[in-house]
Design an enzyme around this catalytic site. Structure first.
Site, short mmCIF file in Angstrom:
data_model
loop_
_atom_site.label_atom_id
_atom_site.label_comp_id
_atom_site.label_asym_id
_atom_site.label_seq_id
_atom_site.Cartn_x
_atom_site.Cartn_y
_atom_site.Cartn_z
N THR A 30 0.81 -1.23 0.00
CA THR A 30 0.00 0.00 0.00
C THR A 30 0.84 1.27 0.00
O THR A 30 0.32 2.35 -0.29
CB THR A 30 -0.91 0.04 1.24
OG1 THR A 30 -0.11 0.06 2.42
CG2 THR A 30 -1.82 -1.19 1.27
N CYS A 38 -2.76 0.11 14.73
CA CYS A 38 -3.68 0.55 13.68
C CYS A 38 -4.82 -0.46 13.53
O CYS A 38 -4.57 -1.67 13.43
CB CYS A 38 -2.95 0.71 12.35
SG CYS A 38 -4.02 1.31 11.00
N ARG A 41 -6.80 -4.00 8.80
CA ARG A 41 -6.52 -5.43 8.73
C ARG A 41 -5.01 -5.68 8.76
O ARG A 41 -4.24 -4.98 8.11
CB ARG A 41 -7.13 -6.02 7.45
CG ARG A 41 -7.00 -7.54 7.35
CD ARG A 41 -7.71 -8.06 6.12
NE ARG A 41 -7.06 -7.57 4.90
CZ ARG A 41 -7.51 -7.85 3.68
NH1 ARG A 41 -8.62 -8.56 3.52
NH2 ARG A 41 -6.88 -7.37 2.62
N ARG A 63 4.15 6.76 3.18
CA ARG A 63 3.43 7.92 3.68
C ARG A 63 2.59 7.51 4.90
O ARG A 63 2.25 6.34 5.08
CB ARG A 63 2.54 8.53 2.61
CG ARG A 63 1.38 7.67 2.17
CD ARG A 63 0.55 8.38 1.10
NE ARG A 63 -0.67 7.66 0.77
CZ ARG A 63 -0.76 6.70 -0.13
NH1 ARG A 63 0.33 6.33 -0.79
NH2 ARG A 63 -1.92 6.09 -0.35
N CYS A 65 -0.31 6.81 7.54
CA CYS A 65 -1.69 6.34 7.50
C CYS A 65 -2.62 7.44 7.99
O CYS A 65 -2.38 8.05 9.04
CB CYS A 65 -1.82 5.10 8.38
SG CYS A 65 -3.50 4.48 8.56
N CYS A 68 -4.73 5.87 11.49
CA CYS A 68 -4.14 5.76 12.84
C CYS A 68 -3.18 6.90 13.17
O CYS A 68 -2.74 7.01 14.31
CB CYS A 68 -3.43 4.43 13.00
SG CYS A 68 -1.90 4.25 12.03
N TRP A 429 22.15 15.69 46.49
CA TRP A 429 20.69 15.58 46.39
C TRP A 429 20.14 16.53 45.33
O TRP A 429 19.34 16.14 44.47
CB TRP A 429 20.02 15.90 47.74
CG TRP A 429 18.53 15.75 47.68
CD1 TRP A 429 17.82 14.63 47.94
CD2 TRP A 429 17.58 16.76 47.29
NE1 TRP A 429 16.47 14.87 47.75
CE2 TRP A 429 16.29 16.15 47.35
CE3 TRP A 429 17.68 18.10 46.91
CZ2 TRP A 429 15.12 16.86 47.05
CZ3 TRP A 429 16.52 18.79 46.59
CH2 TRP A 429 15.26 18.18 46.67
N TYR A 433 18.40 15.44 41.86
CA TYR A 433 17.01 15.83 41.67
C TYR A 433 16.83 16.54 40.33
O TYR A 433 15.84 16.32 39.61
CB TYR A 433 16.58 16.74 42.82
CG TYR A 433 15.12 17.08 42.85
CD1 TYR A 433 14.17 16.15 43.22
CD2 TYR A 433 14.68 18.37 42.51
CE1 TYR A 433 12.81 16.48 43.27
CE2 TYR A 433 13.34 18.70 42.55
CZ TYR A 433 12.41 17.76 42.93
OH TYR A 433 11.09 18.08 42.97
N ASP A 449 18.22 11.26 50.03
CA ASP A 449 16.95 11.86 50.42
C ASP A 449 16.46 11.25 51.73
O ASP A 449 16.36 10.02 51.88
CB ASP A 449 15.92 11.62 49.31
CG ASP A 449 14.62 12.31 49.60
OD1 ASP A 449 14.50 13.49 49.25
OD2 ASP A 449 13.73 11.68 50.20
#
Length: 493
Positions: A30, A38, A41, A63, A65, A68, A429, A433, A449
């Site tokens: 296709t 998607c 099928r 290209r 779809c 989806c 720390w 973080y 911590d």
């Protein structure tokens, strides 16, 4: 990144949404590529090709779809996990470095030649930096075409294209449609009413992988929201943004399978920058299933993970702001840090024009976080905190203002940690973080911590053992589970 094609095909056959954005499925019969989930099928195995990026599928002649919309899938979690050159390159491209500085600028940040950067990206992800950036520009353009009524010519330049001809050719290649056809199709699909072309408001849905513990995420953000800068109200997190071309405002409303995002921008060129920052803020590209599989079987954390699947690590829209907040929050309560930060924002942040940003007025947002050079010029006594900590804020701001320090998801994490520790007043720390939230490092434990240490003690960890090694590479998520356990005194900023 080598794909296991048999595993990929099984995911496509099962319509497994967990792999959306991790790889793309192209069908030779296709000429279309899709996300794994998607609903079309399932194609025959011999007709399927797999690619790690949408750009690689474009380069191979496929290209997107229309059913989806694979370009709108969550981003691959691979790039946040990887700390190597390819991971950094992908994060830099996602942050718009190619648009702002070109491929030479990307290569300069990585410390390699443009040829070497192109080669390693093609080898790993199937496309070079220009192709990857072009794919991002096409996605940016489609968002603007489908969510605004800005003139098509203005969309072309706002999306980063150098000419209208290049813009038209790219959209035909990627979507097999002209810009006008994409816009008209969106109008028919959504029945969207026309707005003035000058509107800077954009509304879109941000894809997210499930499970998504958004209530815990919103609770974390609400507890730390700085008045005038950000707020959480009725399930929506709203805040102002410092963006390259002017201030903006965003309102994010998480749901189980997506996040509604409303943006008001001064300049539409900041659209993808804002979207990228919002995705980072909410950790939308994480792979919760992979994370929970590791942490959920741990004898110490398993019960907490099963009780709250899909935990996210809150990122941030601005690495510099997050670093300042971490310094301000040292050795004070969450409430105390919010009060101090609110004073700093009110005194030194730019006032937002409410007339130009009605979304800000709706959420009582008044200021944008101060620029680094603004705080770098303040006297320590003017910040309303102990002099030593104020000096650290000023020193950190100066380092960012002059370009010595780059804080963000695309930073070299090990180098950033060393640079932070070199600044007076920043200890392990604070540095860790910042790595965890601003640099998006998924494997930070924050071993110093106090809350985490108390929780590990309460879990009766045997003396002389380190359970955290088995949590790698998801120790940042383990830290969030520990912080979210009940009856703990929060002190994170």
């Amino acid at each position: 990144m080598k794909l296991d094609e048999d595993r990929c095909y099984r995911a496509v056959d099962a319509k497994d949404a967990r792999f959306d954005g991790v790889f793309y499925t192209a069908v030779t019969s296709t000429g279309i590529y899709c996300r794994p989930s998607c609903p079309a099928r399932t194609p025959k195995r011999e007709n399927v090709r797999f690619y790690t990026t949408a750009a690689a599928a474009h380069d191979a002649g496929f290209r997107a779809c229309r059913r989806c919309r694979p370009d709108a899938a969550p981003g691959s979690p691979e790039w946040d996990v990887r700390a190597d050159t390819v991971g950094r390159a992908m994060r830099l491209i996602r942050d718009g470095v190619v648009e702002s500085d070109g491929v030479p600028g990307l290569a300069d940040r990585l410390g390699y030649s443009t040829r070497h950067v192109h080669r390693i990206l093609v080898d790993e992800v199937g496309a070079g930096p220009l192709a990857i950036a072009r794919s991002d520009r096409a996605h940016h353009a489609r968002i603007l075409l489908e969510t605004t009524d800005v003139a098509v010519t203005d969309v072309a330049f706002a999306a980063g294209f150098s000419s209208v001809r290049q813009f038209n050719d790219t959209l035909r290649t990627v979507y097999a449609s002209t810009p006008s056809e994409l816009r008209e199709s969106a109008r028919r699909r959504t029945r969207r009413t026309t707005r003035p072309s000058s509107s800077g408001r954009i509304e879109l849905r941000l894809a997210v992988r499930r499970p998504f513990a958004y209530e815990q995420l919103l609770g974390w953000l609400a507890a730390r929201a700085v008045p005038g800068l950000e707020t959480v109200r009725e399930g929506t997190y709203a805040r102002t943004l410092r963006l390259p071309h002017g201030p903006g405002v965003v309102a994010l409303t998480p749901a189980e399978d997506h996040v509604r995002c409303v943006l008001e921008l001064t300049d539409l060129r900041d659209t993808m920058s804002a979207v990228t920052r919002c995705r980072s803020m909410l950790d939308l590209d994480a792979d919760p299933v992979a994370i929970d599989e590791v942490l959920g079987t741990d004898p110490l954390l398993g019960a907490a993970v099963r009780a709250t699947p899909g935990m996210r690590v809150p990122g941030h829209v601005d690495g510099y702001e997050l670093a300042i907040r971490a310094v301000v929050g040292q050795q004070v309560s969450v409430a105390g840090a919010r009060t101090t930060l609110a004073r700093i924002v009110a005194a030194h942040g730019a006032v937002l024009d409410a007339e130009s940003h009605p979304l800000a007025a709706a959420y009582a947002l008044t200021h944008v976080f101060p620029e680094p050079d603004a705080l770098a010029a303040v006297e320590p006594t003017g910040l309303g905190m102990p002099r030593a900590r104020a000096s650290t804020v000023i020193g950190l701001s100066d380092a960012v203002a002059v370009g010595k320090l780059d804080i963000g998801p695309s930073a070299d994490r090990s180098a950033l940690r060393e640079q932070l520790l070199e600044l007076r007043g920043i200890g392990p720390w604070t540095a860790d973080y910042v790595l965890m939230r601003a640099a998006r490092d998924p494997d930070v434990m924050l071993a110093t911590d106090l809350v985490i240490r108390r929780r590990l003690d309460a879990l009766a960890v045997p003396s002389g053992t380190d359970p955290t090694t088995s949590w790698s590479p998801w120790r940042s998520y383990a830290a969030m589970h520990l912080w979210n356990l009940p009856d703990l005194t929060e002190r994170q900023s």
